[in-house]
Design a protein around this motif. Sequence first.
Motif, mmCIF file in Angstrom:
data_model
loop_
_atom_site.group_PDB
_atom_site.id
_atom_site.type_symbol
_atom_site.label_atom_id
_atom_site.label_comp_id
_atom_site.label_asym_id
_atom_site.label_seq_id
_atom_site.Cartn_x
_atom_site.Cartn_y
_atom_site.Cartn_z
ATOM 1 N N ILE A 67 -2.121 25.198 35.256
ATOM 2 C CA ILE A 67 -2.923 24.735 36.394
ATOM 3 C C ILE A 67 -3.074 23.220 36.339
ATOM 4 O O ILE A 67 -3.074 22.555 37.376
ATOM 5 N N GLY A 68 -3.163 22.655 35.136
ATOM 6 C CA GLY A 68 -3.233 21.198 34.990
ATOM 7 C C GLY A 68 -1.992 20.515 35.532
ATOM 8 O O GLY A 68 -2.082 19.485 36.213
ATOM 9 N N LEU A 69 -0.836 21.072 35.247
ATOM 10 C CA LEU A 69 0.422 20.517 35.766
ATOM 11 C C LEU A 69 0.486 20.613 37.293
ATOM 12 O O LEU A 69 0.935 19.679 37.965
ATOM 13 N N LYS A 70 0.037 21.744 37.827
ATOM 14 C CA LYS A 70 0.034 21.919 39.282
ATOM 15 C C LYS A 70 -0.910 20.923 39.959
ATOM 16 O O LYS A 70 -0.586 20.373 41.008
ATOM 17 N N ILE A 71 -2.075 20.696 39.348
ATOM 18 C CA ILE A 71 -3.048 19.756 39.914
ATOM 19 C C ILE A 71 -2.482 18.342 39.872
ATOM 20 O O ILE A 71 -2.634 17.575 40.825
ATOM 21 N N LYS A 72 -1.807 17.993 38.770
ATOM 22 C CA LYS A 72 -1.191 16.666 38.655
ATOM 23 C C LYS A 72 -0.132 16.454 39.733
ATOM 24 O O LYS A 72 -0.028 15.375 40.308
ATOM 25 N N LYS A 73 0.671 17.481 40.007
ATOM 26 C CA LYS A 73 1.708 17.381 41.036
ATOM 27 C C LYS A 73 1.107 17.126 42.415
ATOM 28 O O LYS A 73 1.729 16.505 43.263
ATOM 29 N N LEU A 74 -0.114 17.621 42.635
ATOM 30 C CA LEU A 74 -0.793 17.394 43.913
ATOM 31 C C LEU A 74 -1.355 15.978 44.016
ATOM 32 O O LEU A 74 -1.798 15.566 45.080
ATOM 33 N N GLY A 75 -1.369 15.244 42.898
ATOM 34 C CA GLY A 75 -1.884 13.884 42.898
ATOM 35 C C GLY A 75 -3.400 13.803 42.728
ATOM 36 O O GLY A 75 -4.003 12.776 42.994
ATOM 37 N N VAL A 76 -4.008 14.887 42.282
ATOM 38 C CA VAL A 76 -5.452 14.928 42.085
ATOM 39 C C VAL A 76 -5.745 14.560 40.634
ATOM 40 O O VAL A 76 -5.106 15.082 39.724
ATOM 41 N N LYS A 77 -6.705 13.668 40.425
ATOM 42 C CA LYS A 77 -7.052 13.256 39.065
ATOM 43 C C LYS A 77 -8.418 13.764 38.634
ATOM 44 O O LYS A 77 -8.633 14.042 37.469
ATOM 45 N N GLU A 78 -9.359 13.896 39.568
ATOM 46 C CA GLU A 78 -10.713 14.337 39.236
ATOM 47 C C GLU A 78 -11.059 15.599 40.025
ATOM 48 O O GLU A 78 -10.811 15.673 41.216
ATOM 49 N N ILE A 79 -11.644 16.548 39.306
ATOM 50 C CA ILE A 79 -12.055 17.815 39.921
ATOM 51 C C ILE A 79 -13.437 18.199 39.412
ATOM 52 O O ILE A 79 -13.988 17.533 38.534
ATOM 53 N N ILE A 80 -13.959 19.265 39.938
ATOM 54 C CA ILE A 80 -15.195 19.867 39.440
ATOM 55 C C ILE A 80 -14.799 21.180 38.774
ATOM 56 O O ILE A 80 -14.053 21.974 39.347
ATOM 57 N N PHE A 81 -15.277 21.396 37.558
ATOM 58 C CA PHE A 81 -14.964 22.611 36.803
ATOM 59 C C PHE A 81 -16.065 23.633 37.034
ATOM 60 O O PHE A 81 -17.225 23.391 36.741
ATOM 61 N N ASP A 82 -15.709 24.777 37.593
ATOM 62 C CA ASP A 82 -16.665 25.844 37.895
ATOM 63 C C ASP A 82 -16.319 27.051 37.032
ATOM 64 O O ASP A 82 -15.345 27.744 37.275
ATOM 65 N N ARG A 83 -17.130 27.304 36.010
ATOM 66 C CA ARG A 83 -16.880 28.409 35.103
ATOM 67 C C ARG A 83 -17.469 29.711 35.616
ATOM 68 O O ARG A 83 -17.323 30.760 34.996
ATOM 69 N N GLY A 84 -18.143 29.671 36.763
ATOM 70 C CA GLY A 84 -18.756 30.872 37.316
ATOM 71 C C GLY A 84 -19.891 31.335 36.438
ATOM 72 O O GLY A 84 -20.699 30.546 35.969
#
Length: 106
Positions: A67-84
Amino acid sequence: MNTKMKSNNKKKLRLYIFKSNKHIYANLIDDEKEKVITSSSTISKDIKHQIKSFKNCATAQIVGKHIGLKIKKLGVKEIIFDRGKNLYHGQVKAIADATRNEGIIF
């Protein structure tokens, strides 16, 4: 999957972690558009061959890296982590650490 929990910050995408009895899922959600952007799980075709058992910390690391690789390919650097409702421990921590190792900040 419970995607009704929305973050207060509409500008950042949210990485939501869901664990079933057998599998682990990581979904990148855009709360503004109410849409799943990308996802990775133990049943994903891309990583299914790397997984020896469905639900353990080693498997969670593979899902987190993917998922980290996929997010990098989208050009996104910062996200919010939701562990539920899951504790930040074991598999959830393994996904978070593997995603951070790919350069994603949260």
